[in-house]
Motif scaffolding. Structure first.
Motif, PDB file in Angstrom:
ATOM      1  N   ASP A  45       6.379  11.184 -15.626  1.00  0.00           N
ATOM      2  CA  ASP A  45       5.125  11.345 -14.889  1.00  0.00           C
ATOM      3  C   ASP A  45       5.440  11.565 -13.417  1.00  0.00           C
ATOM      4  OD1 ASP A  45       2.724  11.022 -13.519  1.00  0.00           O
ATOM      5  OD2 ASP A  45       1.981   9.490 -14.884  1.00  0.00           O
ATOM      6  N   LEU A  46       5.185  12.780 -12.943  1.00  0.00           N
ATOM      7  CA  LEU A  46       5.558  13.122 -11.562  1.00  0.00           C
ATOM      8  C   LEU A  46       4.917  12.195 -10.547  1.00  0.00           C
ATOM      9  CD1 LEU A  46       6.959  15.032  -9.569  1.00  0.00           C
ATOM     10  CD2 LEU A  46       4.940  16.518  -9.704  1.00  0.00           C
ATOM     11  N   ASN A  47       3.700  11.740 -10.830  1.00  0.00           N
ATOM     12  CA  ASN A  47       3.018  10.886  -9.852  1.00  0.00           C
ATOM     13  C   ASN A  47       3.406   9.411  -9.969  1.00  0.00           C
ATOM     14  OD1 ASN A  47       1.411  10.972  -7.580  1.00  0.00           O
ATOM     15  ND2 ASN A  47      -0.464  10.405  -8.699  1.00  0.00           N
ATOM     16  N   ARG A  48       4.545   9.172 -10.584  1.00  0.00           N
ATOM     17  CA  ARG A  48       5.138   7.835 -10.591  1.00  0.00           C
ATOM     18  C   ARG A  48       6.573   7.884 -10.080  1.00  0.00           C
ATOM     19  NH1 ARG A  48       0.573   7.733 -11.470  1.00  0.00           N
ATOM     20  NH2 ARG A  48      -0.629   6.521 -13.001  1.00  0.00           N
ATOM     21  N   LEU A  49       6.913   8.973  -9.382  1.00  0.00           N
ATOM     22  CA  LEU A  49       8.298   9.191  -8.949  1.00  0.00           C
ATOM     23  C   LEU A  49       8.448   9.198  -7.434  1.00  0.00           C
ATOM     24  CD1 LEU A  49       9.335  11.988 -11.499  1.00  0.00           C
ATOM     25  CD2 LEU A  49       9.590   9.508 -11.725  1.00  0.00           C
ATOM     26  N   PHE A  50       7.465   8.615  -6.718  1.00  0.00           N
ATOM     27  CA  PHE A  50       7.488   8.622  -5.256  1.00  0.00           C
ATOM     28  C   PHE A  50       7.439   7.192  -4.707  1.00  0.00           C
ATOM     29  CE2 PHE A  50       5.942  12.744  -6.541  1.00  0.00           C
ATOM     30  CZ  PHE A  50       6.511  13.627  -5.641  1.00  0.00           C
ATOM     31  N   PRO A  51       8.456   6.376  -4.968  1.00  0.00           N
ATOM     32  CA  PRO A  51       8.423   4.997  -4.457  1.00  0.00           C
ATOM     33  C   PRO A  51       8.431   4.972  -2.939  1.00  0.00           C
ATOM     34  CG  PRO A  51      10.601   5.561  -5.305  1.00  0.00           C
ATOM     35  CD  PRO A  51       9.698   6.683  -5.700  1.00  0.00           C
ATOM     36  N   PRO A  52       7.510   4.272  -2.311  1.00  0.00           N
ATOM     37  CA  PRO A  52       7.515   4.176  -0.845  1.00  0.00           C
ATOM     38  C   PRO A  52       8.830   3.613  -0.336  1.00  0.00           C
ATOM     39  CG  PRO A  52       5.422   3.413  -1.727  1.00  0.00           C
ATOM     40  CD  PRO A  52       6.337   3.607  -2.908  1.00  0.00           C
ATOM     41  N   GLY A  53       9.351   4.201   0.716  1.00  0.00           N
ATOM     42  CA  GLY A  53      10.578   3.723   1.336  1.00  0.00           C
ATOM     43  C   GLY A  53      11.847   4.097   0.608  1.00  0.00           C
ATOM     44  N   GLU A  54      11.733   4.870  -0.455  1.00  0.00           N
ATOM     45  CA  GLU A  54      12.912   5.256  -1.228  1.00  0.00           C
ATOM     46  C   GLU A  54      12.895   6.763  -1.487  1.00  0.00           C
ATOM     47  OE1 GLU A  54      13.316   2.940  -4.778  1.00  0.00           O
ATOM     48  OE2 GLU A  54      12.514   1.128  -3.831  1.00  0.00           O
ATOM     49  N   GLU A  55      14.025   7.252  -2.003  1.00  0.00           N
ATOM     50  CA  GLU A  55      14.143   8.664  -2.336  1.00  0.00           C
ATOM     51  C   GLU A  55      13.298   8.984  -3.567  1.00  0.00           C
ATOM     52  OE1 GLU A  55      16.155  12.471  -1.643  1.00  0.00           O
ATOM     53  OE2 GLU A  55      15.841  10.654  -0.475  1.00  0.00           O
ATOM     54  N   LYS A 112     -21.671   8.131 -10.377  1.00  0.00           N
ATOM     55  CA  LYS A 112     -21.582   7.994  -8.937  1.00  0.00           C
ATOM     56  C   LYS A 112     -20.133   7.738  -8.515  1.00  0.00           C
ATOM     57  CE  LYS A 112     -26.234   6.494  -7.746  1.00  0.00           C
ATOM     58  NZ  LYS A 112     -27.048   5.456  -7.080  1.00  0.00           N
ATOM     59  N   TYR A 113     -19.765   8.308  -7.382  1.00  0.00           N
ATOM     60  CA  TYR A 113     -18.401   8.116  -6.862  1.00  0.00           C
ATOM     61  C   TYR A 113     -18.281   6.757  -6.187  1.00  0.00           C
ATOM     62  CZ  TYR A 113     -16.822  12.911  -7.694  1.00  0.00           C
ATOM     63  OH  TYR A 113     -16.436  14.096  -8.295  1.00  0.00           O
ATOM     64  N   HIS A 114     -17.067   6.218  -6.257  1.00  0.00           N
ATOM     65  CA  HIS A 114     -16.730   4.961  -5.591  1.00  0.00           C
ATOM     66  C   HIS A 114     -15.495   5.175  -4.727  1.00  0.00           C
ATOM     67  CE1 HIS A 114     -19.495   2.501  -8.041  1.00  0.00           C
ATOM     68  NE2 HIS A 114     -19.211   3.381  -8.994  1.00  0.00           N
ATOM     69  N   SER A 115     -15.345   4.305  -3.754  1.00  0.00           N
ATOM     70  CA  SER A 115     -14.104   4.268  -2.995  1.00  0.00           C
ATOM     71  C   SER A 115     -13.245   3.150  -3.561  1.00  0.00           C
ATOM     72  CB  SER A 115     -14.382   4.019  -1.509  1.00  0.00           C
ATOM     73  OG  SER A 115     -13.164   3.852  -0.817  1.00  0.00           O
ATOM     74  N   GLY A 116     -12.119   3.509  -4.156  1.00  0.00           N
ATOM     75  CA  GLY A 116     -11.212   2.511  -4.700  1.00  0.00           C
ATOM     76  C   GLY A 116     -10.141   2.154  -3.687  1.00  0.00           C
ATOM     77  N   GLY A 117      -9.364   1.179  -4.029  1.00  0.00           N
ATOM     78  CA  GLY A 117      -8.206   0.865  -3.200  1.00  0.00           C
ATOM     79  C   GLY A 117      -8.497   0.007  -1.986  1.00  0.00           C
ATOM     80  N   PRO A 118      -7.574  -0.023  -0.979  1.00  0.00           N
ATOM     81  CA  PRO A 118      -6.498   0.965  -0.819  1.00  0.00           C
ATOM     82  C   PRO A 118      -5.452   0.851  -1.917  1.00  0.00           C
ATOM     83  CG  PRO A 118      -6.185  -0.837   0.721  1.00  0.00           C
ATOM     84  CD  PRO A 118      -7.519  -1.057   0.070  1.00  0.00           C
ATOM     85  N   MET A 119      -4.612   1.866  -2.007  1.00  0.00           N
ATOM     86  CA  MET A 119      -3.606   1.909  -3.057  1.00  0.00           C
ATOM     87  C   MET A 119      -2.609   0.763  -2.899  1.00  0.00           C
ATOM     88  SD  MET A 119      -2.884   6.020  -3.136  1.00  0.00           S
ATOM     89  CE  MET A 119      -3.686   6.544  -1.623  1.00  0.00           C
ATOM     90  N   PRO A 120      -2.122   0.201  -3.997  1.00  0.00           N
ATOM     91  CA  PRO A 120      -1.141  -0.894  -3.916  1.00  0.00           C
ATOM     92  C   PRO A 120       0.107  -0.458  -3.155  1.00  0.00           C
ATOM     93  CG  PRO A 120      -1.968  -0.613  -6.156  1.00  0.00           C
ATOM     94  CD  PRO A 120      -2.485   0.546  -5.371  1.00  0.00           C
ATOM     95  N   GLU A 121       0.681  -1.387  -2.394  1.00  0.00           N
ATOM     96  CA  GLU A 121       1.822  -1.037  -1.544  1.00  0.00           C
ATOM     97  C   GLU A 121       2.998  -0.483  -2.337  1.00  0.00           C
ATOM     98  OE1 GLU A 121       2.969  -4.202   0.950  1.00  0.00           O
ATOM     99  OE2 GLU A 121       1.086  -4.278   2.057  1.00  0.00           O
ATOM    100  N   SER A 122       3.205  -0.996  -3.532  1.00  0.00           N
ATOM    101  CA  SER A 122       4.371  -0.581  -4.308  1.00  0.00           C
ATOM    102  C   SER A 122       4.092   0.619  -5.209  1.00  0.00           C
ATOM    103  CB  SER A 122       4.862  -1.738  -5.170  1.00  0.00           C
ATOM    104  OG  SER A 122       3.838  -2.145  -6.073  1.00  0.00           O
ATOM    105  N   GLY A 123       2.868   1.096  -5.248  1.00  0.00           N
ATOM    106  CA  GLY A 123       2.525   2.183  -6.149  1.00  0.00           C
ATOM    107  C   GLY A 123       3.298   3.450  -5.827  1.00  0.00           C
ATOM    108  N   PRO A 124       4.023   4.024  -6.814  1.00  0.00           N
ATOM    109  CA  PRO A 124       4.875   5.185  -6.528  1.00  0.00           C
ATOM    110  C   PRO A 124       4.138   6.517  -6.614  1.00  0.00           C
ATOM    111  CG  PRO A 124       5.231   4.460  -8.774  1.00  0.00           C
ATOM    112  CD  PRO A 124       4.213   3.513  -8.179  1.00  0.00           C
TER     113      PRO A 124
END
Length: 263
Positions: A115-125, A199-211
């Motif tokens: 899953d491409l949207n799980r391959l972007f860990p914050p602070g890492e490659e 109806k639209y909602h505002s979720g989050g903010p996104m979890p800090e560790s979410g990749p």
């Protein structure tokens, strides 16, 4: 604008000198108010995809929009393609409508590498060739605002496990405030009164560790970033594409990017 007040009008020309990007395709047209360039990201690979750069005639912020990170989320990539057709009066708009070409061609959520949207860990490659190529492109443009357009099967807060009809902001800047305001606007002007579940909602903010891509942009670059999710539950493709496009337009306008034509 956050880190930069003026970006050279020759962003696309700069791309020619950057490894990993092919020369411009030759699609270059001058409008009264905007110029457009396209080039190929990750050329000569299975992931080769088109990057659109639209520049207004006046200096302004840089925005970046992505779609097609998940290959079966057609409304997100079509909305991104709509954004790529716009002209703008000021600033720079960078759009990659079909990020995950392998997954899009397969019609699946995942292409190669998971899953491409799980391959972007914050602070890492980033964790795949495509993820690293996209991240290098984001860093090079250094956007003032970033947006990733998606589709969910269900509705956030109504159907457990689904995230449709929600705008997820990063914790950076005033993204949370803008997400709430745009969700309210969409509910007033786009979602019919007889569809209260949509109806639209505002979720989050996104979890800090979410990749997620948008989460990494928010945390590593300090940039306001958003994930826009519209549901396929009881919404046909043209409708959710139109709603996602409207959400993108409203969020971008709040960050100084205003379209002057296009769908």
């Amino acid at each position: 604008m956050k880190r930069r007040t003026v970006l050279s009008r020759s962003v696309a020309a700069l791309a020619l000198a950057v490894a990993g990007s092919a020369p411009a395709t030759g699609e270059h047209s001058d409008f009264a108010t905007a110029t457009r360039e396209t080039y190929t990201l990750l050329p000569d690979t299975d992931h080769a995809t088109t990057v659109h750069v639209i520049e207004g005639s006046e200096p302004g912020p840089t925005a970046m929009v992505t779609g097609g990170v998940h290959g079966d989320e057609t409304s997100g990539l079509r909305a991104a393609e709509n954004v790529a057709s716009w002209d703008i009066a000021r600033g720079t708009l960078v759009v990659v409508p079909r990020v995950n070409v392998v997954a899009i061609e397969r019609g699946t959520r995942e292409g190669t590498g998971g899953d491409l949207n799980r391959l972007f860990p914050p602070g890492e490659e980033p964790e795949s060739k495509l993820a690293r190529g996209l991240w290098a492109e984001i860093e090079r443009h250094d956007p003032d605002v970033f947006m990733d357009l998606h589709r969910s099967l269900g509705i956030y807060g109504v159907q457990p496990g689904y995230v449709g009809q929600a705008i997820f902001p990063s914790a950076a800047g005033d993204a949370q405030q803008h997400a709430r305001a745009v969700a309210e606007l969409l509910n007033d002007e786009v979602v019919p009164w007889y569809m209260p579940l949509h109806k639209y909602h505002s979720g989050g903010p996104m979890p800090e560790s979410g990749p997620l891509i948008a989460n990494k942009v928010g945390q590593d670059l300090g940039t306001p970033a958003y994930v826009v999710e519209s549901t396929s539950f009881l919404l046909d493709l043209p409708t959710r594409t139109a709603w996602t496009t409207r959400a993108a337009a409203e969020l971008l306008e709040r960050h100084g990017i205003e379209r002057i034509n296009g769908d």
